[in-house]
Design an enzyme around this catalytic site. Structure first.
Site, PDB file in Angstrom:
ATOM      1  N   LYS B  54       0.847  -1.192   0.000  1.00  0.00           N
ATOM      2  CA  LYS B  54       0.000   0.000   0.000  1.00  0.00           C
ATOM      3  C   LYS B  54       0.883   1.242   0.000  1.00  0.00           C
ATOM      4  O   LYS B  54       1.868   1.304   0.743  1.00  0.00           O
ATOM      5  CB  LYS B  54      -0.905  -0.007   1.239  1.00  0.00           C
ATOM      6  N   SER B 129      -9.756   1.644   2.137  1.00  0.00           N
ATOM      7  CA  SER B 129      -8.859   2.417   1.296  1.00  0.00           C
ATOM      8  C   SER B 129      -7.753   1.595   0.634  1.00  0.00           C
ATOM      9  O   SER B 129      -7.193   2.032  -0.366  1.00  0.00           O
ATOM     10  CB  SER B 129      -8.216   3.531   2.122  1.00  0.00           C
ATOM     11  N   SER B 153     -10.138  -0.466   6.327  1.00  0.00           N
ATOM     12  CA  SER B 153      -9.453  -0.297   5.035  1.00  0.00           C
ATOM     13  C   SER B 153      -8.727  -1.526   4.490  1.00  0.00           C
ATOM     14  O   SER B 153      -8.301  -1.515   3.342  1.00  0.00           O
ATOM     15  CB  SER B 153      -8.471   0.870   5.111  1.00  0.00           C
TER      16      SER B 153
END
Lengths: 88, 458
Positions: B54, B129, B153
């Site tokens: 990420k 996310s 997320s």
């Protein structure tokens, strides 16, 4: 009820310049979001401290970033220093 | 197949893909790491295995943007703790994955680099996310991925993309090198196509780090070796509060069917209720926004980050840098957080949110006196269409209703695929008491091997 003047004041506190379009849009949205948050008003609990701990480390010198590494992402640099805007 | 060939295939898959799952592809680094795995120079449990990271996790020498224009050109001078662990195990860092800007969102639509898409339906969001991390793993553009979970997320995109994702116990995985958003709630966690792979990655990244003052100094259990343990007699709580209004009947049915499967394996399930959860969404958002307003104060464009061409006085310079560097959702959350912490409103919002968090934590602790684990739908519905909710922030916040309680209570939760609606995957979350990750993987593995919902199982 939060007004456009309130949002302008918050934006100044948060150091984020808003144009008129954002100001209007955010004022409407903030009102509906804050209205939703009002459900929290019913809560009458005691605040119990978080059990999670914070720890202190020993005060020992360890390697850190070099000056070159620390400055490597700065948009403006002068003579080995970060260059900020004028204060006076 | 050599590691180098495997990585070339993976890079090809990324190049051909329409998902926009990556912000930066680590072509040279990945090829070199794969070649070193082939010669045996790199060794370890992840030798030659591609891991998507990420873009909120710092990678030395590899651009880390947080999907924001603010950090468009930021190249970290150091590795996050979890990245050092991956290197020690010989992993191939395949690239930095797409996400909501500064992790603020549940759809990966707020990225400065454009939305990421769901591999099962390109018109739908992958969740967020950590959308790029879950989408890339589902589409085999990475073998494994790391995400971060502040209010869902990791679990939300894992559920929408049909993969396995864990939000660890708060403090279990070091946050050193993770770009902070809601620091009292967030954890880095693993995403994989199978429960076992997820457990292995968790074992590798978990552990004590003195650089994170909230890191827990307790041994990491061997999760991968207890996967096959018998779950007969296990007590499972089913909190009805997670099955409330707005939960798609298809999701409710899939979750209840999954609980039946576990009962067939000898577990005993009982319905329960946790009344404080009705405050969870508000408590989460007030706290996350408040923490965000403080954590994002560092982005003023002087030490790093986006800086406009002309300098004025410092206040105007900072305000212009932040106005042009941040996207709309980031501005909304920083402003609302500033408001919630400002004089006259602190007691009304922030303090009440902390009190709600106390109640919610207590409800979880009470539940875990009675049950070994809780099971609930991860998301109230399957992936929605790109553009469907983005114009109405509150409607997008509400999709987090089932994931945020876990972050407020600091407990671990594992999302696993448990069904489909049409092509789109459904996920359930298995929630455990603090530090019970091994049990969650055990339950999930028993479920996975006795069902076929996980297309990639084996």
């Amino acid at each position: 009820m939060i007004t456009q003047t309130d949002v302008e004041r918050i934006a100044r506190l948060a150091c984020i310049e808003l144009d008129d379009e954002d100001l209007q849009e955010f004022t409407v949205q903030f009102n509906s979001i804050l209205e939703y948050f009002e459900e929290l008003e019913d809560i009458e609990a005691e605040l119990i401290g978080q059990e999670e701990h914070n720890v202190l480390r020993a005060d020992e010198v360890t390697p850190s970033l070099s000056q070159q590494e620390a400055l490597s992402n700065a948009p403006r640099v002068d003579s080995g220093y970060f260059k900020g805007p004028r204060i006076l | 197949m050599s590691h180098r060939e495997h990585i070339e295939e993976t890079l090809d898959a990324i190049d051909r893909s329409d998902l926009n799952a990556f912000i930066t592809v680590n072509y040279d680094g990945a090829r070199q790491q794969a070649a070193e795995a082939d010669t045996g120079e790199l060794d370890g449990r992840l030798a030659g295995i591609s891991v998507g990271i990420k873009d909120a996790i710092s990678t030395k020498g590899l651009r880390t943007t947080c999907a924001s224009q603010m950090l468009e050109h930021y190249v970290p001078p150091y590795d996050a703790f979890v990245i050092r662990r991956l290197h020690e195990e010989g992993a191939v860092l395949i690239g930095k994955t797409n996400m909501d800007e500064f992790s603020m969102g549940a759809s990966t639509e707020t990225s400065f680099f454009g939305p990421c898409k769901n591999p099962w339906d390109l018109n739908c969001v992958p969740g967020g996310s950590s959308g790029g991390s879950a989408a890339s793993v589902a589409a085999q553009e990475a073998d494994l991925a790391l995400g971060s979970d502040t209010g869902g997320s990791i679990r939300c995109p894992a559920s929408f993309c049909g993969v396995v994702g864990l939000k660890p116990t708060y403090g279990r995985v070091s946050r050193s090198g993770l770009v902070s958003y809601g620091n009292s709630m967030e954890q880095i966690g693993p995403i994989a196509r199978t429960v076992k792979a997820c457990a292995v990655l968790f074992e590798i990244i978990a552990g004590y780090d003195p650089a994170d003052s909230t890191s827990l100094d307790t041994p990491v259990p061997r999760c991968a070796s207890s996967l096959a343990d018998d779950i007969a007699g296990l007590k499972i709580g089913v909190p009805i509060d997670f099955f409330g209004e707005g939960v798609d009947p298809a999701v409710e049915n899939a979750t209840r069917d999954a609980i039946d499967v576990l009962e067939d394996l000898g577990a005993r399930a009982t319905e329960t209720s946790m009344s404080s959860l009705k405050y969870a969404l508000s408590a989460y958002y007030v706290q996350a926004m408040s923490e965000a307003s403080s954590n994002l104060a560092r982005y003023c464009g002087i030490i790093y980050g986006h800086r406009v061409q002309r300098d004025h006085d410092w206040h105007r310079t900072f305000s212009e840098n932040r106005a042009s560097g941040f996207g709309k959702e980031v501005k909304r959350r920083v402003l609302l957080g500033t408001y919630a912490l400002s004089a006259g409103y602190y007691d009304k919002y922030y303090l009440k949110a902390l009190k709600a968090r106390t109640l919610i934590s207590a409800d979880f602790q009470k539940a875990f006196k009675q049950y070994d684990a809780l099971i609930a739908p991860t998301m109230p519905f399957v992936a929605f269409k790109i553009g469907e909710k983005i114009e109405d922030p509150l409607s997008l916040y509400k999709v987090d209703i089932n994931t945020v309680p876990v972050n407020l209570a600091n407990v671990p939760s594992l999302s696993v695929p448990c069904g489909r609606k049409g092509r789109l995957p459904i996920g359930m979350q298995i929630i455990g008491d603090k530090l019970k990750e091994a049990l969650l993987f055990n339950i999930a593995w028993q479920f996975e091997r006795n069902t076929e919902f996980n297309k990639y199982a084996k």
